[in-house]
Design a protein around this motif. Sequence first.
Motif, PDB file in Angstrom:
ATOM      1  N   GLN A  91     -96.273 -61.805 -66.182  1.00 34.19           N
ATOM      2  CA  GLN A  91     -95.787 -60.672 -65.400  1.00 34.19           C
ATOM      3  C   GLN A  91     -96.428 -60.666 -64.016  1.00 34.19           C
ATOM      4  O   GLN A  91     -97.628 -60.858 -63.863  1.00 34.19           O
ATOM      5  CB  GLN A  91     -96.096 -59.367 -66.123  1.00 34.19           C
ATOM      6  CG  GLN A  91     -95.491 -58.130 -65.457  1.00 34.19           C
ATOM      7  CD  GLN A  91     -95.822 -56.847 -66.191  1.00 34.19           C
ATOM      8  OE1 GLN A  91     -96.625 -56.856 -67.120  1.00 34.19           O
ATOM      9  NE2 GLN A  91     -95.211 -55.751 -65.779  1.00 34.19           N
ATOM     10  N   CYS A  92     -95.586 -60.480 -63.008  1.00 39.30           N
ATOM     11  CA  CYS A  92     -96.033 -60.334 -61.616  1.00 39.30           C
ATOM     12  C   CYS A  92     -96.833 -61.542 -61.144  1.00 39.30           C
ATOM     13  O   CYS A  92     -97.835 -61.399 -60.438  1.00 39.30           O
ATOM     14  CB  CYS A  92     -96.855 -59.048 -61.442  1.00 39.30           C
ATOM     15  SG  CYS A  92     -95.913 -57.541 -61.764  1.00 39.30           S
ATOM     16  N   ASP A 101     -89.586 -59.449 -64.717  1.00 35.87           N
ATOM     17  CA  ASP A 101     -91.047 -59.588 -64.806  1.00 35.87           C
ATOM     18  C   ASP A 101     -91.706 -59.499 -63.434  1.00 35.87           C
ATOM     19  O   ASP A 101     -92.939 -59.436 -63.343  1.00 35.87           O
ATOM     20  CB  ASP A 101     -91.424 -60.916 -65.478  1.00 35.87           C
ATOM     21  CG  ASP A 101     -90.820 -62.115 -64.772  1.00 35.87           C
ATOM     22  OD1 ASP A 101     -89.645 -62.048 -64.383  1.00 35.87           O
ATOM     23  OD2 ASP A 101     -91.524 -63.112 -64.604  1.00 35.87           O
ATOM     24  N   GLU A 102     -90.919 -59.475 -62.370  1.00 35.75           N
ATOM     25  CA  GLU A 102     -91.463 -59.374 -61.015  1.00 35.75           C
ATOM     26  C   GLU A 102     -91.013 -58.099 -60.307  1.00 35.75           C
ATOM     27  O   GLU A 102     -91.180 -57.979 -59.093  1.00 35.75           O
ATOM     28  CB  GLU A 102     -91.006 -60.593 -60.181  1.00 35.75           C
ATOM     29  CG  GLU A 102     -91.446 -61.934 -60.728  1.00 35.75           C
ATOM     30  CD  GLU A 102     -92.949 -62.091 -60.736  1.00 35.75           C
ATOM     31  OE1 GLU A 102     -93.593 -61.732 -59.739  1.00 35.75           O
ATOM     32  OE2 GLU A 102     -93.493 -62.550 -61.757  1.00 35.75           O
ATOM     33  N   SER A 103     -90.463 -57.138 -61.055  1.00 33.81           N
ATOM     34  CA  SER A 103     -89.846 -55.976 -60.414  1.00 33.81           C
ATOM     35  C   SER A 103     -90.750 -54.747 -60.349  1.00 33.81           C
ATOM     36  O   SER A 103     -90.458 -53.827 -59.603  1.00 33.81           O
ATOM     37  CB  SER A 103     -88.556 -55.609 -61.162  1.00 33.81           C
ATOM     38  OG  SER A 103     -88.849 -55.252 -62.512  1.00 33.81           O
ATOM     39  N   ASP A 104     -91.816 -54.701 -61.116  1.00 37.91           N
ATOM     40  CA  ASP A 104     -92.661 -53.503 -61.149  1.00 37.91           C
ATOM     41  C   ASP A 104     -94.115 -53.937 -61.031  1.00 37.91           C
ATOM     42  O   ASP A 104     -94.868 -53.928 -62.003  1.00 37.91           O
ATOM     43  CB  ASP A 104     -92.431 -52.724 -62.452  1.00 37.91           C
ATOM     44  CG  ASP A 104     -93.174 -51.394 -62.456  1.00 37.91           C
ATOM     45  OD1 ASP A 104     -93.564 -50.941 -61.365  1.00 37.91           O
ATOM     46  OD2 ASP A 104     -93.357 -50.810 -63.540  1.00 37.91           O
ATOM     47  N   ILE A 108    -100.673 -64.953 -54.177  1.00 32.17           N
ATOM     48  CA  ILE A 108    -101.950 -64.458 -54.705  1.00 32.17           C
ATOM     49  C   ILE A 108    -101.770 -63.034 -55.219  1.00 32.17           C
ATOM     50  O   ILE A 108    -101.061 -62.232 -54.601  1.00 32.17           O
ATOM     51  CB  ILE A 108    -103.026 -64.466 -53.604  1.00 32.17           C
ATOM     52  CG1 ILE A 108    -103.181 -65.868 -53.003  1.00 32.17           C
ATOM     53  CG2 ILE A 108    -104.356 -63.978 -54.135  1.00 32.17           C
ATOM     54  CD1 ILE A 108    -104.077 -65.891 -51.779  1.00 32.17           C
ATOM     55  N   THR A 109    -102.422 -62.704 -56.311  1.00 29.79           N
ATOM     56  CA  THR A 109    -102.456 -61.324 -56.785  1.00 29.79           C
ATOM     57  C   THR A 109    -103.655 -61.136 -57.699  1.00 29.79           C
ATOM     58  O   THR A 109    -104.121 -62.080 -58.331  1.00 29.79           O
ATOM     59  CB  THR A 109    -101.167 -60.946 -57.541  1.00 29.79           C
ATOM     60  OG1 THR A 109    -101.215 -59.561 -57.898  1.00 29.79           O
ATOM     61  CG2 THR A 109    -101.004 -61.763 -58.803  1.00 29.79           C
ATOM     62  N   LEU A 110    -104.173 -59.910 -57.732  1.00 32.01           N
ATOM     63  CA  LEU A 110    -105.141 -59.528 -58.739  1.00 32.01           C
ATOM     64  C   LEU A 110    -104.425 -58.737 -59.819  1.00 32.01           C
ATOM     65  O   LEU A 110    -103.370 -58.149 -59.573  1.00 32.01           O
ATOM     66  CB  LEU A 110    -106.282 -58.698 -58.145  1.00 32.01           C
ATOM     67  CG  LEU A 110    -107.333 -59.493 -57.357  1.00 32.01           C
ATOM     68  CD1 LEU A 110    -106.963 -59.566 -55.881  1.00 32.01           C
ATOM     69  CD2 LEU A 110    -108.718 -58.892 -57.513  1.00 32.01           C
ATOM     70  N   THR A 111    -104.980 -58.713 -61.013  1.00 36.91           N
ATOM     71  CA  THR A 111    -104.349 -58.013 -62.126  1.00 36.91           C
ATOM     72  C   THR A 111    -104.723 -56.535 -62.096  1.00 36.91           C
ATOM     73  O   THR A 111    -105.667 -56.134 -61.410  1.00 36.91           O
ATOM     74  CB  THR A 111    -104.786 -58.639 -63.457  1.00 36.91           C
ATOM     75  OG1 THR A 111    -106.216 -58.532 -63.579  1.00 36.91           O
ATOM     76  CG2 THR A 111    -104.383 -60.102 -63.509  1.00 36.91           C
TER      77      THR A 111
END
Length: 1166
Positions: free
Chosen positions: A468-469, A480-483, A633-636
Amino acid sequence: MKNRTKWTSTLLSLIAIIDLGLMCGAYGTDPCTDYHELNQVRRSSAAEVQAGHSPLCDNTLTKGWYRFISYVGGDIPTTCVEPYHCGTQVPIWMNGTLPTDSTVVNRTVCPNYGVPGNCCPFPWNIQVKRCVDTQGVFYVYELVPPTSCSQAYCAGTLPICPEGEVYDQYNDICLETRHPVPCDFEAIGTCEWHQQTDDEFDWVKQTAGEADNHLPADGGHFLYVGSDDGQQPLDTARIIGPVIVPSVVRPCNMTFSYYFSGPDAGDLDVLTRQYYTGVERPAWQKSAGTAGVWTQGTVSFQEQEPFQVILQGVIGYGRDVRIAIDDISFSWDCVREVDGSVRLVDGARFDEGRVEIYYNHRWGTICNIGWTQTSADVVCAQLGYKASVWTGSRYPAPDSTPILLDDVTCDSRNKSRITECRTKPWENWSPLCNHARDVSVGCVGQWHQCRPDQFVCDNAVCLPQTAQCDFTDDCGDRSDESDCGNYPGRCDFQNGLCNWVQLKSDSTDWTRGLGGSEIGAPLVDHEGLTDGYFLYLTGAKEATSYLLLPTYFISNNNNCSLLFHYYMNIGDASLSVRVASRTGTRLEWQQSVPQGPTWLKQEVPITERTTFQVSFQGYIGMPSEGSVAIDDITLTPGCIIDNDGCTETSATFKCGSGECISLDYVCDYQENCVDGSDESDCYKGPGRCDFEEDLCSWSAGSGDIEFQRGRESTSTSGTGPTVDHTHQNPLGFYIFIDSSGSNEGQKAQLVSPVFTDGTPCQFRFFYHMQGRNIGSLHVLVRDVRNGSTEEVWIRQGQQGRGWLFGSVSIGTNNRNYQVILEAVVGNGDQGDIAVDDVSFATYCTLHTKGDQDGMSSTTVTIIAVSSVSVVLVGIGLAVFIVYWRRKKIKKERYRNNNQNNSHQLGRLPARPELGDGNLRTYEDLRGRTTNNYESLIGAGRSVPQAEKFEPDGAYAIPAYASSKDLFSVDTSSQASLVKNTVGMATAENENNYTMLVDDRLRNFLKINGFDDYINILAENHFTYERLQSCKEVDLINIGVPLAKAHAILSAFRGEGTYEWSNEIIPSKYICPISNSVMKDPVRANDGCIYDRAAITAWYERNGCTPNLKAHTLDLQSVDGLREEIDEFRKRRQNRANNSHTGHDVRPDSAQSDSSRSATPMTDVDC
């Protein structure tokens, strides 16, 4: 003699023929095609011997060629494996490398008996060959049986999963293996097939003969696409199937029926989508041919890794186009053979048959003793069906099929696989069992439920939570990339660096670019797109680059991770993730091995328990071809923004929700802060316009046509927006050019007000460029003095369906300038270009009349110099007055305190001698710029040496350091603060270097986490009592930041009144590193005593002990001292409980009698 010679020649020929025959018999078959399979996951080097399992034993193997085919890996490990791994007592590993060509090579194998210092005591030789088939590369081994039991060859390194699952090394989870459910589309829905969203329209379910002369007249239900709803030629419709984990040795086959209405109906494509990478590959394609008949097609998939199948219909150029599909099924090789897998065999329909289960290289049956309808429901659910409709023994197996399970009883349908039910051990069946009692079932309803630990897509596809994301469309419908609003730090670099910033202290910046931007850079981004942006460093020169997220975070129960994609196709280079806490910087992850020209996904768990920041470091050593790149890049959500951790600087904005963002993104018409506070006070921004009423301060330029204000859609279909960007609804306004009626190449210009370049500036806007005839959009900067223009941004051609963000950095090349938005008409009517929500960063300087309009440059210069002089004189006078008053107050206070503290001052240590060569003053260090990163690089130090002096490193001069602090300097010119040596004036000695600190004040600051401000408060003579009447302005005046001043006083007012113990903590109980009472005292090999946790953390960070005497760490417990400290704690706690009931006593804090106003604060000298 001649006859003898003749007979000799004949005999030699016969011998040669016999030898040749023997050689052909021995080597006539290719080991790459003639081998035995070994499929035991317990052979993994990660698998320890489990209780209740007999160890594997290979002394029963016959010598021959073998291939390991389990999901844990097919290669014998080439490094030593510990005993009691690989499912056996004595694991066998290979001492040598795998071959790189098809030549058969000899290699040594070693059984590890656990002999200390000898991992290969009794080796022997085997042969290895590298093979290649349509599914990829694999290796076969000519194995020799070991001499004794409890010895077995290892194969693979991946962890073992529950029966019926395989290990997904891409997402670090176990992935279910299940045969895809066949589908005839007769039941409700479309089985496990789901519509995708990246196409133009959807497949439609239809019943044969329902009022459509262009579709089949009989045959039940099926799916079709057609041109009856206005679809255009080449429009596509796509459906995607479930995740398939295929066999590694045999191809997976799909059979289906298809139908074309006519020769120009279009195309039917079958594609595969890699589950791990999202890469799509064509597998089969058919153009319309024979019309009006159903045709059966078969596709053979040469895949070894998990994948999904996509069926794509492409509309042709004929009239009343129809393409239909039906009856999709898969062979049983479309499921990985793992222990516990099940299948249905020999049934009259695809949803019924004899139940067979896989174990130890074989498929076998289940005896029906103990079997119930509930057991049948469980096995049907494992196969992907909703329930069972009957169970019995209709389809007995041949006598050659083994019976593998007996007495299987499932007491609940809440089981995910049949092996979770109660059963006898494998192959341990009753004498009453025979093939007449083989279990058969009939299943109904295509339904499969996701596990609780999985993410459920909108189209019902099940995915691991880590998918997800992660900037990849794993669902197929992008659900899975919408919220992803609760995923902080997200950036795909399409519109800049988001909230990430480049550090100025490194040698070069990361380059943001497209695929193939320069030689060595990746050709595509991680999604395989050529127009996707990412950050990269090429190997053209030596470089060190940092990328920092200035926001501070805290980890929620260690559920915080950093997700990103990286590319490393260069030798002497590295990419690392660093976590900076209050006490220093720690390396969290590093990759220094080239990974080839491919993008890889990486998850880095962050275990820091205090507030932290995250940064990337890219390093290029020797210049060479290739590059290092990062993307998406992303953090959870487990990384929670720390509201007190962000420090506002001149380049950042502190959000109301606590995080910091770059000033480049404040008031840019999109919410970058979690609470939207960056858009809360933006009405009067320079050059800001949403075009709701007019053009604001912008004006039309000297173009051929003009921008028009509009709303809803433009006059031409297929181009232009349908909503504005500001409000995202049809009632909002934007500006656009109308390409219909205009000529190709005509231009429209919009001109900003005049700005001055006293500082750099950032121009932001949103643009919409959809349509097959789109021209181009340009951003120009015009010098007001001479009228010259410079192009600083451009987009050409169609850019997609939505509003896109544009941002342009404007340097300081022009004294006064204007920004020009220029739209150029394309080659047709579908070329409308729209712009909305233009703005300049809040730090941009709007030119005002009078700056230079009515005065000469000489006059302006004289006025400026005079103003600066007056200001400087005023500042100097104010500084002198403040200094004189503070010095007078300081002397008066120390004269008053001298009598009360004479017994303390009499024991003050002597001032440290600066002539010793290892002590420096604050001014001396600042003058020498000893810990300045750029100066070290300039002085010729290598990057690894200079990294020790990073601004956030352990040896940096702290921001709270006083001008009278002393620093210890070692032989490597590394400076560290010598604690408690702030210069304090006394009646006898103006320069005494021992600081008097009120114990209650010190304890209060340490307990509440304000250690950094002990020095500055002590230097300014603050006491615990003085804080009672103190205001925030008093702390701000001595250099405490506003946020910290507020936090200190808030903590003080919430603390209440405490009574402290009279007993002073002995200095030998204090750790010289943490300056707190030790919990586990140990003696290091440098002769000093420390707290174990403190010295371990220090050594891991610095590679030596604090006094630089030891560069290895050897610790011995000091039991006697530990007992003393424990007794001391108990004594203090008992005294506190007896004397101060109802108060919050902190026994580990250094406490003193409030009547003793100050105690020398000195280091423990070891």
